[in-house]
Design a protein around this motif. Structure first.
Motif, mmCIF file in Angstrom:
data_model
loop_
_atom_site.group_PDB
_atom_site.id
_atom_site.type_symbol
_atom_site.label_atom_id
_atom_site.label_comp_id
_atom_site.label_asym_id
_atom_site.label_seq_id
_atom_site.Cartn_x
_atom_site.Cartn_y
_atom_site.Cartn_z
ATOM 1 N N PHE A 21 15.496 70.013 23.706
ATOM 2 C CA PHE A 21 14.526 69.477 23.165
ATOM 3 C C PHE A 21 13.628 70.589 22.739
ATOM 4 O O PHE A 21 13.661 71.400 23.544
ATOM 5 C CB PHE A 21 13.978 68.233 23.863
ATOM 6 C CG PHE A 21 14.860 67.064 24.287
ATOM 7 C CD1 PHE A 21 15.170 66.137 23.681
ATOM 8 C CD2 PHE A 21 15.225 67.324 25.628
ATOM 9 C CE1 PHE A 21 16.126 65.182 24.076
ATOM 10 C CE2 PHE A 21 15.966 66.526 25.993
ATOM 11 C CZ PHE A 21 16.562 65.349 25.176
ATOM 12 N N GLY A 22 12.764 70.243 21.520
ATOM 13 C CA GLY A 22 11.642 71.604 21.430
ATOM 14 C C GLY A 22 10.418 71.151 21.027
ATOM 15 O O GLY A 22 9.610 71.928 20.403
ATOM 16 N N THR A 23 10.189 69.816 21.461
ATOM 17 C CA THR A 23 8.938 69.497 21.337
ATOM 18 C C THR A 23 7.898 70.489 22.132
ATOM 19 O O THR A 23 8.239 71.240 22.951
ATOM 20 C CB THR A 23 8.470 68.121 21.959
ATOM 21 O OG1 THR A 23 9.381 67.124 21.401
ATOM 22 C CG2 THR A 23 7.205 67.814 22.075
ATOM 23 N N GLY A 63 10.677 65.456 16.644
ATOM 24 C CA GLY A 63 11.449 64.242 17.208
ATOM 25 C C GLY A 63 13.013 64.758 17.696
ATOM 26 O O GLY A 63 12.893 65.752 18.480
ATOM 27 N N MET A 64 14.021 64.163 17.199
ATOM 28 C CA MET A 64 15.185 64.553 17.699
ATOM 29 C C MET A 64 16.102 64.530 16.472
ATOM 30 O O MET A 64 16.146 63.696 15.631
ATOM 31 C CB MET A 64 15.719 63.267 18.634
ATOM 32 C CG MET A 64 14.935 63.233 19.890
ATOM 33 S SD MET A 64 14.915 62.165 21.062
ATOM 34 C CE MET A 64 16.204 63.124 22.279
ATOM 35 N N THR A 79 8.103 66.372 27.263
ATOM 36 C CA THR A 79 9.151 66.832 26.232
ATOM 37 C C THR A 79 10.409 66.109 26.827
ATOM 38 O O THR A 79 10.765 66.112 28.069
ATOM 39 C CB THR A 79 9.303 68.141 26.026
ATOM 40 O OG1 THR A 79 10.571 68.299 25.217
ATOM 41 C CG2 THR A 79 9.456 69.105 27.422
ATOM 42 N N GLY A 80 11.469 65.644 25.935
ATOM 43 C CA GLY A 80 12.438 64.920 26.410
ATOM 44 C C GLY A 80 13.046 63.961 25.665
ATOM 45 O O GLY A 80 12.648 63.676 24.349
ATOM 46 N N GLY A 134 12.987 60.829 24.121
ATOM 47 C CA GLY A 134 11.558 60.007 23.886
ATOM 48 C C GLY A 134 11.723 58.755 24.282
ATOM 49 O O GLY A 134 10.845 57.771 24.689
ATOM 50 N N ASP A 168 8.194 59.497 21.703
ATOM 51 C CA ASP A 168 7.135 59.412 22.800
ATOM 52 C C ASP A 168 5.923 60.250 22.566
ATOM 53 O O ASP A 168 4.644 59.802 23.118
ATOM 54 C CB ASP A 168 7.611 59.835 24.078
ATOM 55 C CG ASP A 168 8.149 61.159 24.146
ATOM 56 O OD1 ASP A 168 8.850 61.576 23.296
ATOM 57 O OD2 ASP A 168 7.668 62.021 25.066
ATOM 58 N N ARG A 182 12.260 56.353 12.820
ATOM 59 C CA ARG A 182 12.074 56.535 14.280
ATOM 60 C C ARG A 182 11.001 57.160 14.675
ATOM 61 O O ARG A 182 10.362 58.344 14.233
ATOM 62 C CB ARG A 182 13.416 57.148 14.839
ATOM 63 C CG ARG A 182 13.370 57.222 16.266
ATOM 64 C CD ARG A 182 12.811 58.684 16.900
ATOM 65 N NE ARG A 182 13.384 58.710 18.346
ATOM 66 C CZ ARG A 182 12.936 59.684 19.060
ATOM 67 N NH1 ARG A 182 12.056 60.862 18.467
ATOM 68 N NH2 ARG A 182 12.924 59.713 20.201
HETATM 69 N N1 ASP Z 1 10.096 63.949 23.235
HETATM 70 C C1 ASP Z 1 10.451 64.083 21.832
HETATM 71 C C2 ASP Z 1 11.109 62.806 20.927
HETATM 72 O O1 ASP Z 1 11.733 62.076 21.567
HETATM 73 C C3 ASP Z 1 11.657 65.272 21.563
HETATM 74 C C4 ASP Z 1 11.397 66.378 22.289
HETATM 75 O O2 ASP Z 1 10.836 66.625 23.208
HETATM 76 O O3 ASP Z 1 12.095 67.513 21.707
HETATM 77 O O4 ASP Z 1 10.554 62.832 19.739
#
Ligand code: ASP
Length: 350
Positions: free
Chosen positions: A214-216, A236-237, A267-268, A270, A247, A244
């Motif tokens: 993930f890259g948030t 997002g993802m 981050t993760g 969501g 989180d 969509r």
């Molecule tokens: N948490 C972010 C999401 O679900 C994704 C991310 O952490 O890169 O949109």
């Protein structure tokens, strides 16, 4: 059918290193100070979690990530050292990462299943519990600046889509062509995700199937007045359904700050972070049970989330300057400058 980006020629074939920051640690941090007196400041940032193992990154790419994290930390810390607010500091740090193609936020955001970039962001102030968030914006260069404008210049907490963009224009924020967000790396990741789809359903290949992360981006900070703030910004993802929302812009899920407990940015995956209300749960555990920030963060990230199957991590900070950055994935791009002025930048589980 997903659409092709308008500017195919604007391909980012190489990841360019952000200009090196002349950041001498001692010079930036000042004389070490291990006390907790007012005036002490701290900042923690992340650039995403996921399957990031030693050897996965080329030395050049690892150096680029470390440099970008250092630049973001420095941008936020300078604000704090000059007596600026934690709010200003988290925005400064996040904007460095939004502008870098290395991270899934702003420039470099991942693509939806339709081949668009839809950006989410949130910010929260621990002193006032004021918060601002935006979701699904496609033309705002700095979603975190828009989230702050929603907080400070509107009576609302969250705005989405076209309305949020109209508000951004009203506020004089920088509007860009959607092609600005295009990077070849993220586009290729979408193609791989689509190739792996087996049925009519969109496969939950939310993570980049190439580098599995993930890259948030996010930041939490403590200013010299003892106030906390948190900010998170994301694309997002990869291959997410259009519309969509993750989180990051959900106050209490991916972003939360309260001077009575702590500040958190996540981050993760969501969907799990939303259902576990991760950021608020960590702060609530600190407030209600009086446990340490580290214990609260570990309980939520390493136990609750793991039991649900939710992958990712968080950064967190309390008013005493305690820092906790647990993640249940292989790695997490992260960095901090604590109250003693010590800077740490880490990527792997080390
Ligand atoms: N948490 C972010 C999401 O679900 C994704 C991310 O952490 O890169 O949109």
């Amino acid at each position: 059918m997903f659409r092709l980006p308008r500017i195919q020629s604007a391909l980012l074939t190489t990841l360019t290193l952000a200009p090196a920051v002349a950041f001498a640690l001692t010079g930036c941090a000042g004389a070490p100070n291990t006390t907790s007196e007012p005036g002490d400041v701290a900042i923690v940032i992340h650039g995403g979690a996921g399957t990031i193992r030693r050897g996965d990154l080329t030395p050049e790419l690892e150096a680029a990530y470390r440099s970008a994290l250092e630049e973001a930390l420095s941008a936020g810390h300078v604000v704090l050292r000059q007596g600026g607010s934690s709010l200003d500091a988290v925005v400064a740090a996040v904007q460095v990462m939004e502008d870098s193609p290395l991270f899934n936020a702003g420039k470099g955001a991942v693509f939806t299943s339709e081949g668009t970039n839809e950006l989410d962001a949130a910010i929260m102030e621990g002193k006032t519990l004021m918060a601002g968030a935006v979701a699904g914006v496609r033309r705002v260069k700095s979603p975190i600046a828009l989230a702050r404008a929603v907080m400070e210049q509107s009576p609302h907490v969250m705005m989405a889509g076209a309305g949020a963009e109209t508000f951004a224009m009203d506020q004089g924020l920088e509007i860009v062509d959607p092609a600005y967000f295009f990077t070849q790396r993220r586009w290729d990741a979408l193609q791989r995700a689509k190739a792996e789809e087996t049925g009519p359903q969109v496969t939950a290949h939310f993570r980049d199937p190439d580098d599995k992360k993930f890259g948030t981006v996010g930041a939490v900070a403590l200013d010299s007045d003892g106030n906390l703030a948190a900010a998170t910004s994301t694309g997002g993802m990869t291959n997410k359904k259009f519309g969509r929302i993750g989180d990051a812009p959900i106050i209490g899920a991916g972003t939360y700050a309260n001077n009575k407990s702590c500040a958190v940015s996540a981050t993760g995956h969501g969907e799990y972070f939303i259902r576990a209300t991760v950021a608020h749960d960590i702060c609530a555990r600190v407030a209600y049970s009086g446990i340490s920030l580290q214990q609260a963060a570990d309980e939520v990230v390493m136990k609750e989330l793991v039991e649900m199957g939710g992958e990712g991590g968080i950064i967190s900070l309390d008013r005493q300057g305690n820092i906790a950055t647990p993640f249940n994935s292989e790695g997490m791009y992260r960095g901090s400058i604590d109250k003693t002025g010590k800077m740490v930048i880490q990527i792997y589980r080390d």
